[in-house]
Write an enzyme that holds these catalytic residues in place. Structure first.
Site, mmCIF file in Angstrom:
data_model
loop_
_atom_site.group_PDB
_atom_site.id
_atom_site.type_symbol
_atom_site.label_atom_id
_atom_site.label_comp_id
_atom_site.label_asym_id
_atom_site.label_seq_id
_atom_site.Cartn_x
_atom_site.Cartn_y
_atom_site.Cartn_z
ATOM 1 C CD GLN A 208 -3.172 -0.617 0.486
ATOM 2 O OE1 GLN A 208 -3.079 0.159 -0.473
ATOM 3 N NE2 GLN A 208 -4.306 -1.206 0.795
ATOM 4 C CB SER A 209 0.841 4.408 -1.862
ATOM 5 O OG SER A 209 0.671 3.822 -3.109
ATOM 6 C CB THR A 210 0.405 6.455 2.393
ATOM 7 O OG1 THR A 210 -1.001 6.234 2.267
ATOM 8 C CG2 THR A 210 0.882 7.276 1.217
#
Ligand SMILES: [Zn+2]
Length: 697
Positions: free
Chosen positions: A24-26
């Site tokens: 997940q990106s963040t």
């Protein structure tokens, strides 16, 4: 999943491990986008359906919270690539291609490696074999789309931000000292204490001249500096703490204190190592620059002046020490010297001497960096004297008179710009009159139109007054031609300058400031002699050569004339007598002291002057023993006779020890009963031993 999926999966694949890559990106997405994470983990079931056993599936989820835009920081992705390239992976599972890579380069590399190591790729839509052209084409396309998606997202966000910034409406967190009012406009902080502290910071910097000195003054006077908390429970609160250097720099560098809204002062670039580098842009390349967009603490001119001052100070601590600000020491050229041999800045060294601190200019940077001998070392006393004399010569009434005349001449040639400014005023006047006519023509009953036109007229009138005032101000500045009285006072100051320059009450630092008004820098070369190239502020230059100064031992050496005199005197006098003779005639040693017998002895030895003993022996003098043999008497008798003038004796020490002239035909004999005094010869002897005779032990 399509039918052919099972056809692509071969037993060779099933023997190897299945890797499930989760990202997940963040961190925020990790917490809020739980569904997506769940879907990613659910892919495991696909692998089981295709024939992998549960324990054969390895989950790589160490990249949760990492962006897919680059592989550099993604440890998990790198591990995945390694496993694939080693041929350990049978299949790679990922929810979407974008989970694997949002960067085409990383993605295509992975595809290439998968093709070589016969590894399959699985996403929600199906199974792909990168070795097949069709699959590879599709995967490549998906990768490109994924990268494009990222770009479009970013462009939309960025475009919105830039547009808002261009209008000055973008919310940028205001620095301390500012606050938003009820209408959302940026105003000076209503808290008077905060306002006054900020003002004090600017005042102090202006007075003290450096950020460090500002911090020192705040600390000494116990004044605290405010900081606003931007996050957490105490968000918005102001805390007071000690002022730090970084605070001062931040305040001085922030254009918002000058009432300017700015955006895009720096640019972020990704380097070849994948790391982001922030590049600060020059003022002309800032994206948005809106002066007077809100109330200010200082003017834009003052802001620029402060930065210039900071830059000057920073040059002192940079690797090159370019143009350090004047400091306390007496070396006049501190911070202005360049090495003529290697081109670097020269540094300064002081030696404590009786007369005070003696400067020496040293080029040692290269020597320190490379552990070599220093480049050059030049004693500074003589150089400072020459530069000081030159300055006194330059600042005299004649040269100043010429300079004043030239300056006045230049100022008279400002008519051209004056004409242009006048046109601006004329235009403003015309517009104001036009607005007035329009207002006069409108029907007073038509309130809506009349009000608008009146407002316009007022606005134009204000612009006209403004333009006129500015025009007058500029004219005043331009016309500042010195009148006779001012001219006389400047010339009088020049006459007074030498006294001022030599005044001991003037601090060295001020003297150096004066030097800097005239001299840009000085290049020094020490060879057979010392050469100085001076560059003056106006662009002129001058070269001066000086002899190399004496080394300290050279300056202490006894004058060669005195040494010659001592050599001459040694023919007739002992050390003690020579010292007395020289002192009587006003001669002094190299260090300016009176001569002593020991000093003469040392000079005789050091300059290898012939000892007096040798000189006397060479002229045929006899020692006391030889004399005793010649006369067939006791040595004591020889001395006694010499003391009473019966023999000619010549002292060669201060004791004195003597050598004797050969007696010749008329030599004294023993004569018992005759008083020695009555035996003295009638002709006086040339040199006599004193009466007190010491016997040899
Ligand atoms: Zn050098």
């Amino acid at each position: 999943m399509r039918e052919d999926a099972h056809q692509k999966v071969k037993p060779t694949h099933l023997k190897r491990t299945a890797y499930l890559y989760i990202r997940q990106s963040t961190i925020r997405q990790v917490f809020e986008n739980v569904e997506s994470t769940k879907r990613q983990y659910a892919l495991r079931q696909h692998a089981v359906a295709l024939g992998w056993r549960q324990e054969q599936i390895t989950v790589i989820d160490s990249d949760l919270g990492q962006s897919g835009a680059s592989a550099v920081d993604r440890e998990g992705f790198q591990r995945l690539v390694t496993e694939v390239s080693l041929g350990r992976a049978g299949i790679v599972l990922g929810l979407e291609v974008s989970r694997l890579a949002r960067n085409s380069m990383d993605w295509h590399r992975l595809l290439e490696i998968c093709a070589l190591s016969d590894t399959l790729i699985l996403d929600e839509d199906g199974v792909y074999d990168p070795a097949h052209f069709n699959d590879r084409l599709l995967l490549g396309l998906k990768g490109t789309m994924s990268e494009a998606e990222l770009h479009v997202l970013r462009a939309r966000l960025q475009g919105g931000i830039l547009n808002k910034a261009r209008r000055g409406e973008l919310f940028v967190r205001p620095p301390i000292g500012f606050a938003h009012d009820a209408l959302g406009r940026l105003v000076l902080d209503p808290d008077q204490q905060i306002q006054q502290t900020i003002r004090k910071l600017f005042d102090t910097f202006q007075r003290a001249g450096s950020a460090m000195a500002t911090v020192r003054e705040f600390r000494n006077t116990g004044v605290l500096f405010p900081r606003r908390i931007h996050s957490g429970a105490a968000k918005g609160d102001v805390i007071w703490g000690k002022l730090q250097h970084g605070h001062v720099l931040r305040v001085l560098h922030n254009p918002r204190y000058a009432g300017v809204f700015v955006y895009g002062r720096s640019r972020t670039r990704k380097g070849i190592d994948g790391e982001c580098k922030v590049q600060h842009l020059p003022r002309e390349e800032w994206h948005t620059f809106l002066p007077e967009s809100h109330p200010a603490y200082i003017s834009w001119e003052e802001y620029e002046r402060n930065l210039k001052r900071l830059r000057e100070s920073a040059q002192a601590i940079g690797s090159d020490r370019r143009k350090s600000p004047p400091r306390e020491g007496p070396a006049l050229l501190q911070g202005l010297i360049l090495c003529g041999k290697c081109g670097r800045r020269m540094t300064l060294r002081y030696h404590a001497r009786q007369a005070g601190l003696c400067p020496a200019y040293v080029c040692q940077r290269k020597g320190i960096e490379n552990a070599e001998a220093i480049c050059q070392h030049i004693p500074g006393v003589q150089i400072d004297r020459v530069v000081s004399d030159m300055l006194l010569e330059l600042v005299n009434p004649v040269t100043l008179d010429v300079a004043l005349t030239v300056q006045q001449e230049l100022q008279r040639h400002l008519d051209e710009s004056d004409r242009l400014r006048k046109q601006q005023v004329e235009r403003a006047r015309y517009e104001a009159e036009l607005a007035q006519r329009r207002y006069m023509l409108v029907d007073p009953g038509n309130r809506l139109v009349a009000d608008t036109l009146e407002a316009d007229w007022n606005h134009k009138l204000r612009a006209f007054t403004e333009a006129q005032r500015e025009y007058e101000d500029r004219c005043e500045q331009d016309r500042q031609v010195f009148n006779e009285e001012q001219r006389a006072s400047i010339l009088a100051l020049a006459q007074d300058f030498p006294r001022l320059w030599r005044d001991p009450a003037i601090e060295d630092r001020d003297r150096k400031r004066m030097i800097r008004l005239l001299i840009e820098d000085v290049t020094m070369i020490r060879g057979e002699q010392i050469t100085l190239h001076l560059r003056f502020r106006g662009g002129a230059d001058k070269t001066v050569t000086l002899p190399n100064p004496l080394r300290s031992w050279e300056s202490w050496m006894t004058d060669s004339e005195v040494v010659g005199k001592i050599d001459e005197l040694l023919n007739t006098q002992t050390f003690g007598e020579i010292a007395a003779t020289l002192n009587k005639n006003g001669f002094r040693s190299g260090k300016g002291q009176r001569f002593t017998s020991r000093y003469i002895a040392r000079i005789q030895k050091q300059y290898s002057l012939r000892p007096r003993f040798d000189r006397l022996r060479k002229s045929g003098m006899l020692t006391v023993k030889e004399m005793a043999n010649v006369l067939s008497v006791n040595p004591v008798t020889v001395r006694t006779w010499a003391a009473h003038g019966l023999l000619k004796a010549h002292p060669y020490t201060d004791k004195p020890e003597c050598l004797y002239e050969p007696p010749g035909s008329d030599m004294p004999r023993k004569a018992q009963g005759t008083k020695l005094l009555s035996r003295r010869p009638t002709a006086p002897l040339l040199s006599e031993c004193p009466k007190e005779v010491q016997c040899e032990a």
